[in-house]
Design a protein around this motif. Sequence first.
Motif, PDB file in Angstrom:
ATOM      1  N   TYR A 161     -32.011   0.058  19.217  1.00 42.57           N
ATOM      2  CA  TYR A 161     -31.682  -1.220  19.845  1.00 42.57           C
ATOM      3  C   TYR A 161     -31.623  -1.036  21.352  1.00 42.57           C
ATOM      4  CZ  TYR A 161     -30.821  -3.169  15.284  1.00 42.57           C
ATOM      5  OH  TYR A 161     -30.996  -3.616  14.005  1.00 42.57           O
ATOM      6  N   GLU A 162     -32.021  -2.046  22.087  1.00 43.24           N
ATOM      7  CA  GLU A 162     -32.069  -1.938  23.534  1.00 43.24           C
ATOM      8  C   GLU A 162     -30.788  -2.397  24.208  1.00 43.24           C
ATOM      9  OE1 GLU A 162     -35.596  -3.305  25.396  1.00 43.24           O
ATOM     10  OE2 GLU A 162     -36.887  -2.449  23.865  1.00 43.24           O
ATOM     11  N   SER A 163     -29.871  -2.953  23.430  1.00 38.15           N
ATOM     12  CA  SER A 163     -28.592  -3.363  24.004  1.00 38.15           C
ATOM     13  C   SER A 163     -27.505  -3.309  22.932  1.00 38.15           C
ATOM     14  CB  SER A 163     -28.668  -4.783  24.573  1.00 38.15           C
ATOM     15  OG  SER A 163     -28.745  -5.733  23.531  1.00 38.15           O
ATOM     16  N   GLU A 164     -26.284  -3.149  23.397  1.00 38.19           N
ATOM     17  CA  GLU A 164     -25.142  -3.151  22.488  1.00 38.19           C
ATOM     18  C   GLU A 164     -25.009  -4.517  21.825  1.00 38.19           C
ATOM     19  OE1 GLU A 164     -20.315  -2.346  22.573  1.00 38.19           O
ATOM     20  OE2 GLU A 164     -21.515  -1.911  24.346  1.00 38.19           O
ATOM     21  N   SER A 165     -25.312  -5.551  22.573  1.00 40.97           N
ATOM     22  CA  SER A 165     -25.204  -6.911  22.056  1.00 40.97           C
ATOM     23  C   SER A 165     -26.161  -7.144  20.884  1.00 40.97           C
ATOM     24  CB  SER A 165     -25.496  -7.909  23.174  1.00 40.97           C
ATOM     25  OG  SER A 165     -25.511  -9.218  22.679  1.00 40.97           O
ATOM     26  N   ALA A 166     -27.419  -6.745  21.040  1.00 39.39           N
ATOM     27  CA  ALA A 166     -28.404  -6.925  19.960  1.00 39.39           C
ATOM     28  C   ALA A 166     -27.980  -6.147  18.720  1.00 39.39           C
ATOM     29  CB  ALA A 166     -29.784  -6.481  20.425  1.00 39.39           C
ATOM     30  N   PHE A 167     -27.501  -4.920  18.929  1.00 29.57           N
ATOM     31  CA  PHE A 167     -27.026  -4.107  17.807  1.00 29.57           C
ATOM     32  C   PHE A 167     -25.835  -4.778  17.126  1.00 29.57           C
ATOM     33  CE2 PHE A 167     -23.869  -0.966  16.403  1.00 29.57           C
ATOM     34  CZ  PHE A 167     -24.554  -0.437  15.330  1.00 29.57           C
ATOM     35  N   SER A 168     -24.871  -5.239  17.919  1.00 32.91           N
ATOM     36  CA  SER A 168     -23.666  -5.849  17.355  1.00 32.91           C
ATOM     37  C   SER A 168     -23.985  -7.100  16.550  1.00 32.91           C
ATOM     38  CB  SER A 168     -22.666  -6.186  18.464  1.00 32.91           C
ATOM     39  OG  SER A 168     -22.196  -5.000  19.059  1.00 32.91           O
ATOM     40  N   ILE A 169     -24.913  -7.903  17.045  1.00 34.10           N
ATOM     41  CA  ILE A 169     -25.313  -9.118  16.322  1.00 34.10           C
ATOM     42  C   ILE A 169     -25.962  -8.752  14.988  1.00 34.10           C
ATOM     43  CG2 ILE A 169     -26.942 -11.058  16.368  1.00 34.10           C
ATOM     44  CD1 ILE A 169     -26.330 -11.203  19.438  1.00 34.10           C
ATOM     45  N   ALA A 170     -26.862  -7.777  15.012  1.00 38.35           N
ATOM     46  CA  ALA A 170     -27.520  -7.349  13.768  1.00 38.35           C
ATOM     47  C   ALA A 170     -26.512  -6.739  12.803  1.00 38.35           C
ATOM     48  CB  ALA A 170     -28.627  -6.340  14.083  1.00 38.35           C
ATOM     49  N   PHE A 171     -25.609  -5.908  13.317  1.00 37.35           N
ATOM     50  CA  PHE A 171     -24.604  -5.280  12.460  1.00 37.35           C
ATOM     51  C   PHE A 171     -23.732  -6.348  11.799  1.00 37.35           C
ATOM     52  CE2 PHE A 171     -20.730  -3.093  11.321  1.00 37.35           C
ATOM     53  CZ  PHE A 171     -21.174  -1.866  10.872  1.00 37.35           C
ATOM     54  N   LYS A 172     -23.288  -7.317  12.581  1.00 40.95           N
ATOM     55  CA  LYS A 172     -22.430  -8.369  12.031  1.00 40.95           C
ATOM     56  C   LYS A 172     -23.179  -9.204  10.997  1.00 40.95           C
ATOM     57  CE  LYS A 172     -19.056 -11.805  13.260  1.00 40.95           C
ATOM     58  NZ  LYS A 172     -18.275 -12.415  14.307  1.00 40.95           N
ATOM     59  N   ARG A 173     -24.459  -9.460  11.233  1.00 42.88           N
ATOM     60  CA  ARG A 173     -25.257 -10.237  10.277  1.00 42.88           C
ATOM     61  C   ARG A 173     -25.380  -9.502   8.940  1.00 42.88           C
ATOM     62  NH1 ARG A 173     -29.805 -10.609  13.002  1.00 42.88           N
ATOM     63  NH2 ARG A 173     -30.826  -8.946  11.864  1.00 42.88           N
ATOM     64  N   VAL A 174     -25.589  -8.198   8.986  1.00 35.38           N
ATOM     65  CA  VAL A 174     -25.799  -7.418   7.765  1.00 35.38           C
ATOM     66  C   VAL A 174     -24.481  -7.012   7.112  1.00 35.38           C
ATOM     67  CG1 VAL A 174     -26.748  -5.253   6.862  1.00 35.38           C
ATOM     68  CG2 VAL A 174     -28.051  -6.576   8.522  1.00 35.38           C
ATOM     69  N   MET A 175     -23.527  -6.562   7.915  1.00 38.46           N
ATOM     70  CA  MET A 175     -22.285  -5.997   7.371  1.00 38.46           C
ATOM     71  C   MET A 175     -21.120  -6.985   7.346  1.00 38.46           C
ATOM     72  SD  MET A 175     -23.548  -3.079   6.682  1.00 38.46           S
ATOM     73  CE  MET A 175     -22.201  -1.995   6.264  1.00 38.46           C
TER      74      MET A 175
END
Length: 79
Positions: free
Chosen positions: A50-64
Amino acid sequence: MTRSAFALRFKQVVDAAPMEYLTYWRMLLASDRLKNSDKSVLNMAFSLGYESESAFSIAFKRVMSQSPRHYVREHALKV
């Protein structure tokens, strides 16, 4: 094999689109690393592509269904 033929065959075999599967796999890796590592969320995001913490956090929250920080707090209490 064309990209669309691959995507169709992948979905038939795995029952998920290739990118959906990749995202889910990354989040499984992330959840394990969040429980067993002291890496920052930012470093983990970069290490998982991921290129940003924000993009990672959004994806993590969507999946987990919870933010990475909440996940860490919840699982740190159970150790």
